[in-house]
Write a protein that holds these residues in place. Structure first.
Motif, PDB file in Angstrom:
ATOM      1  N   ASP A 152      54.086  66.742  45.554  1.00 17.93           N
ATOM      2  CA  ASP A 152      53.066  65.810  45.062  1.00 17.93           C
ATOM      3  C   ASP A 152      52.983  64.617  45.997  1.00 17.93           C
ATOM      4  O   ASP A 152      53.956  64.301  46.703  1.00 17.93           O
ATOM      5  CB  ASP A 152      53.403  65.341  43.642  1.00 17.93           C
ATOM      6  CG  ASP A 152      52.270  64.535  43.028  1.00 17.93           C
ATOM      7  OD1 ASP A 152      51.134  65.061  42.974  1.00 17.93           O
ATOM      8  OD2 ASP A 152      52.488  63.379  42.610  1.00 17.93           O
ATOM      9  N   GLY A 202      52.774  70.153  41.724  1.00 18.06           N
ATOM     10  CA  GLY A 202      52.270  68.807  41.483  1.00 18.06           C
ATOM     11  C   GLY A 202      50.972  68.820  40.695  1.00 18.06           C
ATOM     12  O   GLY A 202      50.748  67.969  39.825  1.00 18.06           O
ATOM     13  N   THR A 236      44.373  66.770  44.224  1.00 15.55           N
ATOM     14  CA  THR A 236      44.950  66.386  42.937  1.00 15.55           C
ATOM     15  C   THR A 236      43.910  65.722  42.053  1.00 15.55           C
ATOM     16  O   THR A 236      43.886  65.934  40.833  1.00 15.55           O
ATOM     17  CB  THR A 236      46.146  65.449  43.163  1.00 15.55           C
ATOM     18  OG1 THR A 236      47.078  66.097  44.042  1.00 15.55           O
ATOM     19  CG2 THR A 236      46.839  65.110  41.864  1.00 15.55           C
ATOM     20  N   ARG A 284      52.128  72.288  46.534  1.00 14.43           N
ATOM     21  CA  ARG A 284      51.336  71.337  45.754  1.00 14.43           C
ATOM     22  C   ARG A 284      50.933  71.885  44.388  1.00 14.43           C
ATOM     23  O   ARG A 284      50.585  71.110  43.487  1.00 14.43           O
ATOM     24  CB  ARG A 284      50.111  70.914  46.573  1.00 14.43           C
ATOM     25  CG  ARG A 284      49.351  69.694  46.046  1.00 14.43           C
ATOM     26  CD  ARG A 284      50.215  68.456  45.911  1.00 14.43           C
ATOM     27  NE  ARG A 284      50.843  68.034  47.155  1.00 14.43           N
ATOM     28  CZ  ARG A 284      50.301  67.192  48.026  1.00 14.43           C
ATOM     29  NH1 ARG A 284      49.092  66.694  47.808  1.00 14.43           N
ATOM     30  NH2 ARG A 284      50.973  66.835  49.103  1.00 14.43           N
TER      31      ARG A 284
END
Length: 419
Positions: free
Chosen positions: A235, A386, A242, A383
């Motif tokens: 993250d 995250g 995101t 990722r």
């Protein structure tokens, strides 16, 4: 200093006009009616039936919620800010739930770091495994893609296939979403075509991913570097992908769909694909024996030089520093490390530029016999954990709050119909 609540001088306890409500909320008058249509604000017609009026207390409460949710008045034109308890970046360091992320990544596996990010608890020895039914569906879908399909194409298709095979995907409870995450991540890895056929598909997630990226057997030092890279990339606050995940989760898209939204953004050259671009340039430096002609050609073509500088780190990217330290202990990484240092020194001759994680990732992939696209695969797989953490956080917020208002700049209506 605490933000001051905006007050309209004539508000008092009387009802507000649309213009007064818009001023209090910091939005355009037409946006006030968007709040009404979404059920966030009540209205009634003023005496005589002319215009709408709004309760002053209700408008002030909505203004406070907007500042709490986004950090700025809605539609103010400022950068979006979202309250999060996941990652903090400050003073050239970053933290996962308050813990130094580099130290965590150095000492714990990717799966353990993911669990910490999701729950705030460490689960030593945790391993993610996927049921064969989920893997089989994802593999069939990925195998149907053309040979030139990129890594993110394969991961997107695998995520969609896994979603279609999961009838419980619409359960957004924390327990269900965490169950999905622990199955989805190993499914994504297992769906990728293997490069190194070992006869089994076991071990840590980093080891399973290695067999999809390199034809060389993994030694302990290189495998640790890959595992650490995954953990360092889990993250990084509200990166573009995101934010896309949080928008999807705000609309209550299920976890697979939220991850798909992130995968749709990550392959941009300014995001997850930057490591692959840096990998190609490193190979050119190694081939030519000097970074000078490579950097000169990039500048001549007007291209942005990847792998250098980061807007969130005025100094050194701590992720790059950690990976370079591990790569220093891998003898076969020495040529790529030297090329990276030459590359950085040449490009930063007139303007100070530090290496970022994309350049460090390029050294890892180039020195371990991986293709340039491997960097993007590592980034996307890492990722995903995250993204799940941010989706979980967003599911606990008010639905559809990630809905900014556009500032219309076109011709004012009514305009004549085009001939």
């Amino acid at each position: 200093m605490r933000d001051q609540e905006p007050e309209h001088p004539a508000a008092g306890e009387r009802r507000l006009t649309t213009k007064e409500a818009a001023e209090l909320l910091g939005v355009k008058p037409e946006t006030v009616y968007a709040y009404v249509s979404r059920g966030q604000l009540g209205s009634r017609r003023s005496p005589g039936g002319r215009g709408s009026t709004f309760d002053a207390k209700e408008v002030r409460a909505l203004a406070r919620r907007n500042r709490r949710d986004s950090g700025t008045p809605a539609a103010s034109g400022q950068e979006l800010a979202v309250r999060t308890r996941i990652t903090l970046i400050e003073s050239d360091r970053f933290y996962y739930r308050g813990v130094d992320a580099v130290e965590l990544a150095m000492r714990h596996s990717y799966e353990e770091v993911a669990e910490w990010l999701w729950t705030g608890r460490l689960r030593p020895g945790i391993a993610f495994t996927a049921p064969e039914t989920s893997v089989a569906v994802a593999r069939r879908a990925v195998d149907a893609l053309p040979e030139h399909a990129g890594p993110t194409d394969r991961l997107r298709v695998a995520a969609i296939a896994a979603a279609a095979a999961d009838p419980l995907r619409f359960d957004l409870s924390e327990e269900a979403v965490l169950g999905t995450a622990r199955v989805l991540i190993p499914t994504l890895v297992a769906a990728l075509p293997p490069v190194l056929r070992t006869g089994h598909d076991q071990g840590s997630l980093a080891h399973r991913l290695w067999t999809r990226l390199s034809g060389r057997p993994a030694d302990e030092a290189a495998l640790h570097a890959l595992d650490t890279a995954l953990s360092l990339l889990v993250d990084h606050d509200l990166a573009a992908s995101t934010l896309a995940v949080r928008v999807a989760a705000s609309a209550r898209a299920h976890a697979y769909a939220a991850v798909s939204a992130g995968l749709g953004v990550i392959e941009g050259p300014l995001h997850g694909a930057a490591g692959g671009l840096a990998h190609r340039l490193l190979l050119e430096v190694l081939e030519q024996g000097s970074a000078a002609p490579v950097v000169a050609e990039e500048l001549r073509a007007g291209r942005r030089i990847p792998g250098l500088g980061h807007r969130l780190y005025p100094g050194e990217d701590p992720r790059a520093r950690a990976l370079f330290a591990l790569l220093d202990d891998i003898p076969r990484a020495a040529p790529a490390l030297a090329a990276a240092r030459d590359f950085q020194a040449t490009a930063a001759r007139h303007t100070p530029l530090n290496a970022n994680v994309d350049l460090a990732l390029a050294v890892l992939t180039a020195s371990c016999g991986m293709l340039p696209a491997a960097a993007e695969t590592i980034f996307a797989v890492a990722r995903t954990a995250g993204w799940i953490a941010h989706a979980l956080e967003e599911y606990g917020e008010r639905p559809l709050r990630m809905r900014p208002s556009g500032h219309y700049s076109g011709p004012r209506p009514p305009q004549p119909l085009p001939e």
